[in-house]
Design an enzyme around this catalytic site. Structure first.
Site, short mmCIF file in Angstrom:
data_model
loop_
_atom_site.label_atom_id
_atom_site.label_comp_id
_atom_site.label_asym_id
_atom_site.label_seq_id
_atom_site.Cartn_x
_atom_site.Cartn_y
_atom_site.Cartn_z
N GLU A 201 0.84 -1.18 0.00
CA GLU A 201 0.00 0.00 0.00
C GLU A 201 0.88 1.24 0.00
O GLU A 201 2.05 1.19 0.39
CB GLU A 201 -0.97 0.01 1.19
CG GLU A 201 -0.35 0.13 2.54
CD GLU A 201 -1.39 0.12 3.66
OE1 GLU A 201 -2.52 -0.34 3.44
OE2 GLU A 201 -1.05 0.58 4.77
N GLU A 276 -8.79 1.84 13.50
CA GLU A 276 -7.59 2.67 13.43
C GLU A 276 -7.48 3.33 12.05
O GLU A 276 -7.71 2.70 11.03
CB GLU A 276 -6.35 1.82 13.71
CG GLU A 276 -6.40 1.14 15.07
CD GLU A 276 -5.02 0.83 15.63
OE1 GLU A 276 -4.03 1.17 14.98
OE2 GLU A 276 -4.96 0.24 16.72
N GLU A 289 -6.59 -0.45 10.16
CA GLU A 289 -6.94 -1.80 10.59
C GLU A 289 -7.99 -1.70 11.69
O GLU A 289 -8.25 -0.62 12.23
CB GLU A 289 -5.72 -2.54 11.13
CG GLU A 289 -5.10 -1.94 12.38
CD GLU A 289 -3.88 -2.70 12.87
OE1 GLU A 289 -3.54 -3.73 12.27
OE2 GLU A 289 -3.28 -2.27 13.86
N ARG A 293 -10.37 -6.31 19.90
CA ARG A 293 -10.04 -6.62 21.29
C ARG A 293 -9.96 -5.32 22.09
O ARG A 293 -10.15 -4.24 21.56
CB ARG A 293 -8.67 -7.32 21.36
CG ARG A 293 -7.57 -6.50 20.68
CD ARG A 293 -6.18 -6.99 20.97
NE ARG A 293 -5.17 -6.40 20.11
CZ ARG A 293 -4.65 -5.20 20.24
NH1 ARG A 293 -5.08 -4.40 21.20
NH2 ARG A 293 -3.72 -4.76 19.43
#
Length: 448
Positions: A201, A276, A289, A293
């Protein structure tokens, strides 16, 4: 009562943090420990404790059969994975389901989906969430990678498809660099994540790293708890986090948070998660991402919203509906978290050993610590020994309170990153809120 007894499949400060909420809710807790952690505080804090193996994580905290056995042995009806270790292991979540033990987190399918960075990018793009331009196919060879890179244009990031935590990432500025690191990055991806697939990327120059805390129930409702600024990093590892971000305008904050909730809802996500994002110099943002959790830095969000994120994890795992609306969530004041590690502050080499003295000014700050005075810091695990969290009415007050707190901390017997944290807080650029993920690299070259 949500659950009678929860086994915490983790160690250190996060195990102790989860136990605090369980105690508040009247839930019994089970600690697990390795040979190295027999005398650790998290073991003492729990109602029950089970030895699960040798010091190496693969023999204890990463051992799924032993975790399941410990839960059955103690009649735990739920398992909380914390962060790290097995927290984003879809096989562990699946095994819990098969054994009739509630996994306090999202479904195995969502862990697997968002753990695959390529598939996550595709899903978010389909949902209208901006993603960093790149190539999402599976790179089969270095020759193919070079060909794709030429089309995309340098600089680029070569990333592990199942990567995370800053591992399995390499910046490449031209074909020679890509050829040099391709094989080693593939090997690292296989070693750390059990999957050698890589993707490319575009590299974002001087980025900001900002994340949004989302909470989604099993009934289709989703809210956000605003954002955290996470741009103070060293080698892609976060060092200092704060909320709110000094970078965002009110309008951009609202847009970002709405986008985060949109992305989570688009996949039917349920439980706590973090979306994020990376920002470029023109304030364009892109999905980076999703962490399925509890985050290390969740305390700053708790401090500015008054919400107990661990409690929400437990309630949602028990299939309770979200009984609050987005309008009920208000962000007040400013919070900063510093991660304190048992490392040499200059070389960053680990500094295990016995903590001879530990004095913390708990009256002015929140300390989520893994250790107490007299404990041994093991060389087998992550060197973070604790988190220092302060709250102020505004950012300047929070900074001054953190500086005051750091000055009053006294820890001997091991080296820590306390001097580095003090240097960062003293920096004019940090105080101005004008920093990027390159801050440490650009201002503390000797220490990187």
């Amino acid at each position: 009562m949500y659950f009678k007894r929860i086994l915490i499949a983790n160690r250190g400060e996060i195990a102790r943090r989860i136990m605090k909420t369980c105690k508040k809710l009247g839930i019994e807790t089970v600690a697990v420990y390795s040979d190295a952690d027999k005398e650790a505080p998290h073991v003492q804090d729990a109602d029950l404790a089970v030895h699960i193996g040798a010091a190496q994580a693969k023999d204890s905290y990463l051992n799924i059969p032993k975790m399941i056995e410990a839960a059955k042995q103690t009649n735990a009806d739920a398992i909380h994975p914390g962060y790290g270790f097995l927290a984003e292991n879809s096989e562990f979540a699946k095994r819990c389901d098969e054994e009739g033990i509630t996994f306090i987190g999202p479904s195995p399918e969502h862990i697997c989906l968002m753990g695959n960075k390529v598939e996550a990018r595709k899903k978010m793009a389909e949902a209208g969430v901006p993603v960093v331009p790149g190539w999402d196919g599976n790179l089969q060879s270095v020759e193919q990678a070079v060909e794709v890179a030429e089309d995309l244009g340098y600089p680029l990031m070569l990333k592990a498809s199942l990567g995370g935590g800053g591992i399995g990432m390499e910046r490449v500025n031209h074909a020679d660099e890509l050829e040099k690191v391709f094989a080693s990055t593939m090997k690292k991806a296989e070693s750390f994540f059990g999957d050698s697939r890589l993707f490319l990327e575009k590299y974002i120059e001087n980025p900001r790293h900002i994340e949004v805390q989302v909470i989604c129930d099993h009934h289709g409702k989703a809210i956000h708890l605003f954002e955290r600024e996470c741009s103070i990093q060293r080698r892609n590892q976060k060092i200092i986090e704060e909320s709110p971000s000094p970078y965002l305008t009110s309008a951009l904050r609202a847009e970002l948070c709405k986008t985060a909730v949109q992305g989570a809802q688009s996949i039917g996500y349920a439980n706590v998660g973090t979306m994020e994002f990376i920002f470029d110099e023109d304030k364009n943002y892109y999905f980076l991402e999703m962490n399925t959790r509890l985050q290390v830095e969740h305390p700053v969000t708790e401090e500015v919203t008054g919400q107990d994120i661990v409690e929400w994890q437990i309630k949602i795992a028990a299939k309770e509906p979200l009984n609050i609306n987005q309008s009920d969530i208000q962000m007040k004041g400013h919070a900063i978290e510093n991660r304190l590690c048992a490392e040499d502050p200059v070389t960053f080499f680990p500094s295990p050993g016995k903590i001879e003295e530990l004095k913390l000014p708990s009256e002015i700050a929140r300390f989520d610590f893994a250790v107490t005075e007299g404990n041994i810091v093991s060389p087998f695990y992550d060197p973070m020994i604790g988190k220092i969290i302060v709250y102020g009415e505004n950012r300047e007050t929070a900074i001054q309170k953190m500086k005051q707190t750091l000055k009053q901390i006294n820890i001997t017997g091991i080296k820590t990153t306390l001097p580095l944290l003090q240097d960062i807080l003293d920096s004019e650029q940090f105080r101005n809120g004008n920093y990027t993920t390159k801050f440490i690299e650009n201002h503390f070259e000797v220490k990187v």
